[in-house]
Scaffold this active site. Structure first.
Site, mmCIF file in Angstrom:
data_model
loop_
_atom_site.group_PDB
_atom_site.id
_atom_site.type_symbol
_atom_site.label_atom_id
_atom_site.label_comp_id
_atom_site.label_asym_id
_atom_site.label_seq_id
_atom_site.Cartn_x
_atom_site.Cartn_y
_atom_site.Cartn_z
ATOM 1 N N HIS A 72 0.841 -1.194 0.000
ATOM 2 C CA HIS A 72 0.000 0.000 0.000
ATOM 3 C C HIS A 72 0.874 1.242 0.000
ATOM 4 O O HIS A 72 1.801 1.350 0.795
ATOM 5 C CB HIS A 72 -0.921 0.013 1.231
ATOM 6 C CG HIS A 72 -2.154 -0.810 1.030
ATOM 7 N ND1 HIS A 72 -3.422 -0.309 1.166
ATOM 8 C CD2 HIS A 72 -2.300 -2.093 0.639
ATOM 9 C CE1 HIS A 72 -4.296 -1.261 0.885
ATOM 10 N NE2 HIS A 72 -3.645 -2.355 0.574
ATOM 11 N N TYR A 201 -9.060 6.406 7.149
ATOM 12 C CA TYR A 201 -9.159 6.824 8.550
ATOM 13 C C TYR A 201 -10.160 7.975 8.583
ATOM 14 O O TYR A 201 -9.870 9.054 8.053
ATOM 15 C CB TYR A 201 -7.800 7.298 9.079
ATOM 16 C CG TYR A 201 -6.816 6.174 9.341
ATOM 17 C CD1 TYR A 201 -6.112 5.575 8.293
ATOM 18 C CD2 TYR A 201 -6.577 5.717 10.629
ATOM 19 C CE1 TYR A 201 -5.218 4.541 8.532
ATOM 20 C CE2 TYR A 201 -5.684 4.686 10.886
ATOM 21 C CZ TYR A 201 -5.007 4.112 9.835
ATOM 22 O OH TYR A 201 -4.122 3.080 10.078
ATOM 23 N N PRO A 292 -4.204 0.810 18.720
ATOM 24 C CA PRO A 292 -3.924 0.328 17.363
ATOM 25 C C PRO A 292 -3.984 1.408 16.272
ATOM 26 O O PRO A 292 -3.671 1.117 15.118
ATOM 27 C CB PRO A 292 -5.015 -0.728 17.139
ATOM 28 C CG PRO A 292 -6.113 -0.383 18.080
ATOM 29 C CD PRO A 292 -5.478 0.279 19.256
ATOM 30 N N LYS A 296 1.124 0.111 15.203
ATOM 31 C CA LYS A 296 2.515 -0.028 15.637
ATOM 32 C C LYS A 296 2.831 -1.280 16.456
ATOM 33 O O LYS A 296 4.002 -1.658 16.584
ATOM 34 C CB LYS A 296 2.924 1.205 16.479
ATOM 35 C CG LYS A 296 3.062 2.451 15.679
ATOM 36 C CD LYS A 296 4.344 2.433 14.851
ATOM 37 C CE LYS A 296 4.339 3.441 13.730
ATOM 38 N NZ LYS A 296 4.263 2.881 12.399
ATOM 39 N N TYR A 382 4.226 6.592 10.164
ATOM 40 C CA TYR A 382 3.313 5.492 9.836
ATOM 41 C C TYR A 382 4.062 4.355 9.139
ATOM 42 O O TYR A 382 3.840 3.181 9.434
ATOM 43 C CB TYR A 382 2.182 6.014 8.948
ATOM 44 C CG TYR A 382 1.028 5.049 8.795
ATOM 45 C CD1 TYR A 382 -0.083 5.133 9.634
ATOM 46 C CD2 TYR A 382 1.035 4.059 7.815
ATOM 47 C CE1 TYR A 382 -1.146 4.242 9.505
ATOM 48 C CE2 TYR A 382 -0.020 3.169 7.676
ATOM 49 C CZ TYR A 382 -1.106 3.270 8.521
ATOM 50 O OH TYR A 382 -2.152 2.385 8.386
#
Ligand SMILES: Cc1cc2nc3c(=O)[nH]c(=O)nc-3n(C[C@H](O)[C@H](O)[C@H](O)COP(=O)(O)OP(=O)(O)OC[C@H]3O[C@@H](n4cnc5c(N)ncnc54)[C@H](O)[C@@H]3O)c2cc1C
Length: 389
Positions: A72, A201, A292, A296, A382
């Site tokens: 991704h 998100y 979450p 990580k 990220y």
């Protein structure tokens, strides 16, 4: 029984540590209190950072990951009326992979059972002892009910948040930091083609939602709920309706399908220091938990055992203590970076019910979506900072 490294817990941290040590000629035995079926079916994380993929590949565990994993190149950030794409390769030169923790664990277990170091399932009463000496041991009861002692040079506590290792470290002194968030995640797995190319998100006045996936035909979706909610009160219909509301965007909709798993996950940050007592070393969830939102937990477990494997090879082969002596500080530096990022993502995206907070969150989201500098900060964290930074 005798081995060089006695490993408590066959989660990603313990299994990968055993594998990395075996590749360097160090023996280990892994003790796990659950069954193989249980360990392989536990649905948890699914986003792998670049360094996690590189580490698994270098350890000979990349075959299925590269065939079935989905690379991704970004995420979508959403707030009402806006869906903005962050393109990770152009922001920071890295990407992430979608490959379920269940699949990572299956690959690790298969490698272990295919000529790797011993892996004992369904043991009980596991207890590390003598960790302040150079010859620690692990007492346990084997699957047949017989008491056993595993003599070792080193014990690795990779037994997750509820295992016995952390308490043994903390008995000798140490410190714990904890934050319990007033939110939980209701997560579902569904046999439904993902309606999105990247994870979404979504900030929404009724609460956060996340659209994620595990494969081209399996979706993984989450809803922010109150920690007191009971899963029995959430019918599939109610979950899909809430997802439709919170992820709404003109001309686009959530794909529904049979729900195959659903659960509620409380959210907390937790750090226990030091990550060592004498010859006992902690790694992964045994030492720290993150909410979450930043994806990580699994990646931190991999980062810990990568450092720990190097340190143990140096101790056991070269008889040098420098890397084991610095292990806890080096691991904790990354743990706190990831703890901050996970807290920041959680704080930006979850509704507290306070309207002032909501305006601050929207201001932050607009900033990330309009400033390359702000977007790059999110992208670097990220996708995972390089090991050692
Ligand atoms: C319910 C849940 C859901 C999660 N969901 C997400 C998510 O959606 N996204 C995300 O990024 N992260 C998620 N995480 C975080 C991520 O899965 C963990 O960070 C990761 O599993 C850490 O790996 P680990 O090997 O350190 O610990 P674990 O995976 O917990 O492994 C520890 C192992 O030790 C074993 N064990 C425990 N006690 C003993 C004992 N006494 N004797 C022997 N063995 C023992 C356990 O059975 C287990 O196999 C989730 C975690 C949990 C607990």
């Amino acid at each position: 029984m005798r081995t060089q490294v006695g490993i408590i817990g066959a989660g990603p941290a313990g299994l990968l540590l055993s594998r990395l040590l075996a590749l360097q000629g160090i023996d280990s035995v892994v003790l796990e209190n659950r069954s193989r079926d249980y360990v392989e079916a536990r649905v948890r994380a699914g986003i792998l950072e670049q360094h996690t993929v590189d580490t698994l590949t270098a350890a000979g565990l990349g075959d299925r990951l590269h065939r079935q994993g989905l690379e991704h190149s970004g995420i979508h950030l959403q707030y009402p009326g806006t869906r903005h794409t962050l393109d990770f390769p152009s922001l920071c030169g890295r990407s992430v992979w979608v490959y379920g923790q269940t699949e990572v664990v299956k690959d690790l277990v298969a490698a272990q059972l295919d000529g790797g170091p011993p892996l004992l399932f369904e043991v009980s009463d596991v207890q590390p002892e003598g960790v302040d000496t150079d010859s620690p041991r692990i007492r346990f009861t084997d699957a047949a009910g017989a008491p056993q002692v595993l003599e070792c040079d080193v014990v690795a506590g990779t037994d997750g948040f509820h295992g016995p290792s952390r308490a043994t470290v903390q008995e000798a002194g140490g410190r714990v930091w904890e934050r319990t968030y007033p939110y939980a995640w209701l997560g579902i797995l569904a046999d439904a083609t993902p309606a999105t190319d990247e994870l979404v998100y979504a900030w929404h006045p009724e609460g956060f939602a996340l659209y994620s996936m595990r494969s081209p035909s399996v979706s993984r979706l989450y809803l922010q709920v109150d920690p007191s909610e009971r899963i029995e009160d959430w019918s599939d219909e109610r979950i899909w309706d809430a997802l439709d509301t919170r992820m709404a965007l003109e001309g686009w909709s959530v794909n529904r399908g049979p729900v195959t798993e659903k659960s509620i996950l409380p959210m907390r940050s937790f750090v226990s220091a030091p990550m060592r007592r004498g010859r006992l070393f902690l790694a992964g969830d045994a030492a720290h938990i993150v909410p979450p939102t930043g994806a990580k937990g699994l990646n931190l477990a991999v980062a810990d055992v990568t450092l720990l494997a190097q340190a143990l090879v140096r101790l056991l082969q070269d008889k040098e203590t420098d890397l084991v002596d610095s292990y806890s500080d080096r691991a904790l530096a990354r743990v706190w970076r990831c703890t901050h990022f996970s807290w920041w993502m959680t704080s930006m995206l979850h509704r507290s019910g306070d309207d002032f907070d909501a305006q601050l969150q929207l201001a932050q989201l607009r900033r990330v979506c309009s400033s390359e500098t702000a977007a790059r900060e999110l992208a670097e964290n990220y996708t995972g900072l390089p090991l050692g930074s």
